[in-house]
Design a protein around this motif. Structure first.
Motif, mmCIF file in Angstrom:
data_model
loop_
_atom_site.group_PDB
_atom_site.id
_atom_site.type_symbol
_atom_site.label_atom_id
_atom_site.label_comp_id
_atom_site.label_asym_id
_atom_site.label_seq_id
_atom_site.Cartn_x
_atom_site.Cartn_y
_atom_site.Cartn_z
ATOM 1 N N ASP A 79 0.792 -1.101 0.270
ATOM 2 C CA ASP A 79 0.387 0.344 0.065
ATOM 3 C C ASP A 79 0.888 1.159 -0.213
ATOM 4 N N GLY A 80 0.694 2.575 -0.921
ATOM 5 C CA GLY A 80 1.349 3.622 -0.555
ATOM 6 C C GLY A 80 2.962 3.475 -1.576
ATOM 7 N N THR A 81 3.570 2.143 -2.080
ATOM 8 C CA THR A 81 4.296 1.830 -3.153
ATOM 9 C C THR A 81 4.126 2.313 -4.136
ATOM 10 N N PRO A 82 5.599 2.893 -4.880
ATOM 11 C CA PRO A 82 5.324 3.062 -6.193
ATOM 12 C C PRO A 82 5.967 1.557 -7.585
ATOM 13 N N CYS A 83 6.013 2.106 -8.595
ATOM 14 C CA CYS A 83 5.957 0.578 -10.017
ATOM 15 C C CYS A 83 6.594 1.838 -10.274
ATOM 16 N N HIS A 84 8.056 1.633 -9.716
ATOM 17 C CA HIS A 84 9.307 2.217 -9.848
ATOM 18 C C HIS A 84 10.514 1.924 -11.257
ATOM 19 N N ARG A 85 10.307 1.183 -12.389
ATOM 20 C CA ARG A 85 10.580 0.464 -13.352
ATOM 21 C C ARG A 85 10.246 0.429 -14.469
ATOM 22 N N MET A 86 10.627 0.729 -15.630
ATOM 23 C CA MET A 86 9.657 -0.078 -17.291
ATOM 24 C C MET A 86 11.031 0.132 -17.785
ATOM 25 N N THR A 87 10.710 -0.934 -18.654
ATOM 26 C CA THR A 87 11.176 -1.287 -19.626
ATOM 27 C C THR A 87 10.956 -1.246 -21.527
ATOM 28 N N THR A 88 11.178 -1.046 -22.099
ATOM 29 C CA THR A 88 10.341 -0.839 -23.082
ATOM 30 C C THR A 88 10.386 -1.582 -24.613
ATOM 31 N N GLY A 89 12.020 -2.276 -24.426
ATOM 32 C CA GLY A 89 12.687 -2.737 -25.066
ATOM 33 C C GLY A 89 11.588 -3.972 -26.072
ATOM 34 N N ALA A 90 12.924 -4.330 -27.496
ATOM 35 C CA ALA A 90 11.821 -4.970 -28.407
ATOM 36 C C ALA A 90 11.498 -6.078 -27.928
ATOM 37 N N SER A 91 12.479 -6.854 -26.843
ATOM 38 C CA SER A 91 12.275 -8.434 -26.951
ATOM 39 C C SER A 91 11.588 -8.604 -24.650
ATOM 40 N N LEU A 92 11.235 -7.546 -24.502
ATOM 41 C CA LEU A 92 11.134 -6.692 -23.074
ATOM 42 C C LEU A 92 10.081 -5.692 -22.742
ATOM 43 N N LYS A 93 9.401 -6.043 -22.081
ATOM 44 C CA LYS A 93 7.993 -5.164 -21.623
ATOM 45 C C LYS A 93 7.566 -5.509 -20.472
ATOM 46 N N ILE A 96 8.895 6.678 -21.111
ATOM 47 C CA ILE A 96 9.807 6.255 -19.685
ATOM 48 C C ILE A 96 10.785 7.335 -19.716
ATOM 49 N N THR A 97 10.946 7.558 -18.677
ATOM 50 C CA THR A 97 12.134 8.681 -18.667
ATOM 51 C C THR A 97 13.456 7.848 -18.172
ATOM 52 N N PRO A 98 14.209 7.663 -19.324
ATOM 53 C CA PRO A 98 15.676 6.623 -19.789
ATOM 54 C C PRO A 98 16.417 7.110 -17.752
ATOM 55 N N GLY A 99 16.762 5.446 -18.238
ATOM 56 C CA GLY A 99 18.028 5.393 -17.035
ATOM 57 C C GLY A 99 19.090 5.751 -17.125
ATOM 58 N N PRO A 100 20.030 4.501 -16.026
ATOM 59 C CA PRO A 100 21.111 4.909 -16.200
ATOM 60 C C PRO A 100 21.719 5.355 -17.886
ATOM 61 N N ALA A 101 22.961 5.985 -17.555
ATOM 62 C CA ALA A 101 23.386 6.085 -19.160
ATOM 63 C C ALA A 101 22.871 6.234 -20.236
ATOM 64 N N GLY A 102 21.798 6.636 -20.179
ATOM 65 C CA GLY A 102 20.875 7.202 -21.188
ATOM 66 C C GLY A 102 20.015 6.516 -22.153
ATOM 67 N N GLN A 103 19.738 4.943 -20.981
ATOM 68 C CA GLN A 103 18.938 3.848 -21.394
ATOM 69 C C GLN A 103 17.997 4.286 -21.700
ATOM 70 N N ALA A 104 17.338 4.411 -23.158
ATOM 71 C CA ALA A 104 16.095 5.029 -23.191
ATOM 72 C C ALA A 104 15.105 4.204 -23.558
ATOM 73 N N GLN A 105 15.404 2.653 -23.191
ATOM 74 C CA GLN A 105 14.367 2.182 -23.294
ATOM 75 C C GLN A 105 13.786 1.159 -22.023
ATOM 76 N N ASP A 106 14.807 1.610 -20.781
ATOM 77 C CA ASP A 106 14.482 1.118 -18.837
ATOM 78 C C ASP A 106 15.030 1.883 -18.668
ATOM 79 N N GLY A 107 14.071 2.894 -17.858
ATOM 80 C CA GLY A 107 14.139 3.439 -16.939
ATOM 81 C C GLY A 107 12.306 3.706 -15.849
ATOM 82 N N ARG A 108 12.125 4.791 -15.355
ATOM 83 C CA ARG A 108 10.814 5.059 -15.103
ATOM 84 C C ARG A 108 9.637 5.493 -15.660
ATOM 85 N N PRO A 109 8.247 4.590 -15.538
ATOM 86 C CA PRO A 109 6.993 5.106 -16.358
ATOM 87 C C PRO A 109 6.948 6.785 -16.243
#
Length: 328
Positions: free
Chosen positions: A186-200, A303-316
């Motif tokens: 309760d009251g917790t975030p979903c902190h990560r989302m990936t949008t790669g070709a083989s991992l969503k 998504i908001t990009p994650g480490p090293a500018g990974q556009a397919q892995d970050g926060r929604p």
């Protein structure tokens, strides 16, 4: 002289008669006493027999009752054990770690700015996350190994109804349900989302939003065995990736293809579209149709990009918070 003799004879007769009467009475009295004693002894014998019979019956009943209790108890215990799996949950203290602000060698120069931005945000999340760490008791060490349970992750983006499957991964499914019962999500975030070709996938279940915390314990590995291979086995040995179908709910871990073990806990991911991963992640259920529409909306937000500018892995970009989690 004759009169005196007659009188004496009469006295003698009376005395003899008196003695005879007295003796008869004594004999009769003795007979009565003997009969009374015999009757009393007979009654006592009967009473003892009744008591002995009653006690014997009670003992027999007690023995039969005790034996029946243990037989029934064993049957119930055997049935319970057959319907449950033994689970071992190990202690896993929360220890949030910061990341270096200076880019590591593998980061390209044109990504330095994005990396520093991500590192700064991560370290701030670690700092703030210290106050958000939650711990709850370990689940029961026996979990049902069959059946389903209906639940829902009610988020600010909409409700995500789910069906938990105990047969697929009993220990991990039971762990998630226990966490829901303890209000851990309760009251917790979903902190990560990936949008790669083989991992969503959308990842949730960490109160600190760092991806580093859990409830203070870890769950055992229960890798899936019925997922379709995504391709041929790896030429370097070992199994290749498998397909986690759209809607799958699986437990996140840091096993790294066998390099660690029993590292799952509260964090889980929801598969937005068919995704390919190693068969290392315990499957605990699936998202119902109404929940898939909510996942599609979150995914479409980007998504908001994650480490090293990974556009397919970050926060929604659409902030996702589990306001409440429930089970029926």
């Amino acid at each position: 002289m004759d009169d005196k003799k007659d009188t004496a004879d009469a006295d003698t007769v009376v005395a003899a008669s008196t003695r005879t009467t007295t003796n008869t009475e004594r004999r009769e009295a003795a007979k009565r006493k003997l009969k009374a004693r015999l009757d009393a002894e007979q009654r006592a014998r009967k009473k003892r027999k009744i008591i002995i019979s009653s006690v014997s019956a009670a003992v027999v009943i007690a023995i039969v009752g005790t034996a029946t209790y243990f037989i029934v108890d064993k049957i119930q215990t055997d049935r319970f054990n057959a319907a449950h799996k033994d689970c071992t949950y190990t202690d896993k203290p929360n220890n949030l770690q910061t990341v270096p602000v200076q880019p590591p060698p593998q980061v390209q120069p044109n990504q330095y700015e994005l990396y520093r931005k991500f590192a700064t945000e991560t370290n701030e999340a670690v700092r703030l996350g210290q106050a958000k760490i939650r711990t709850v008791p370990k689940p029961d060490d026996k979990q049902p190994n069959s059946g389903t349970t209906q639940g829902s992750f009610n988020t600010n983006q909409g409700a995500i109804p789910v069906t938990f499957d105990h047969a697929s991964a009993p220990c991990n499914t039971g762990a998630v349900i226990s966490l829901i019962d303890d209000k851990f999500y309760d009251g917790t975030p979903c902190h990560r989302m990936t949008t790669g070709a083989s991992l969503k996938v959308l990842q949730c279940g960490d109160p600190t939003a760092t991806g580093q915390s859990g409830p203070g314990w870890a769950s055992p590995d229960e890798p899936p065995t019925n997922l379709q291979p995504a391709g041929p086995p790896s030429p370097y040995g070992g199994a290749g990736p498998v397909i986690y179908p759209r809607g799958t709910i699986a437990i996140a871990n840091s096993n790294n293809s066998g390099q660690a073990s029993n590292t799952g806990s509260s964090q889980f991911f929801l598969v937005i579209q068919d995704s390919q991963l190693a068969a290392d992640y315990s499957v605990v259920g699936k998202v119902d149709e109404a929940g898939l529409a909510v996942l599609d909306k979150i995914y479409a937000g980007g998504i908001t990009p994650g480490p090293a500018g990974q556009a397919q892995d970050g926060r929604p970009k659409l902030p996702v918070e589990i306001q409440t989690a429930t089970v029926d």
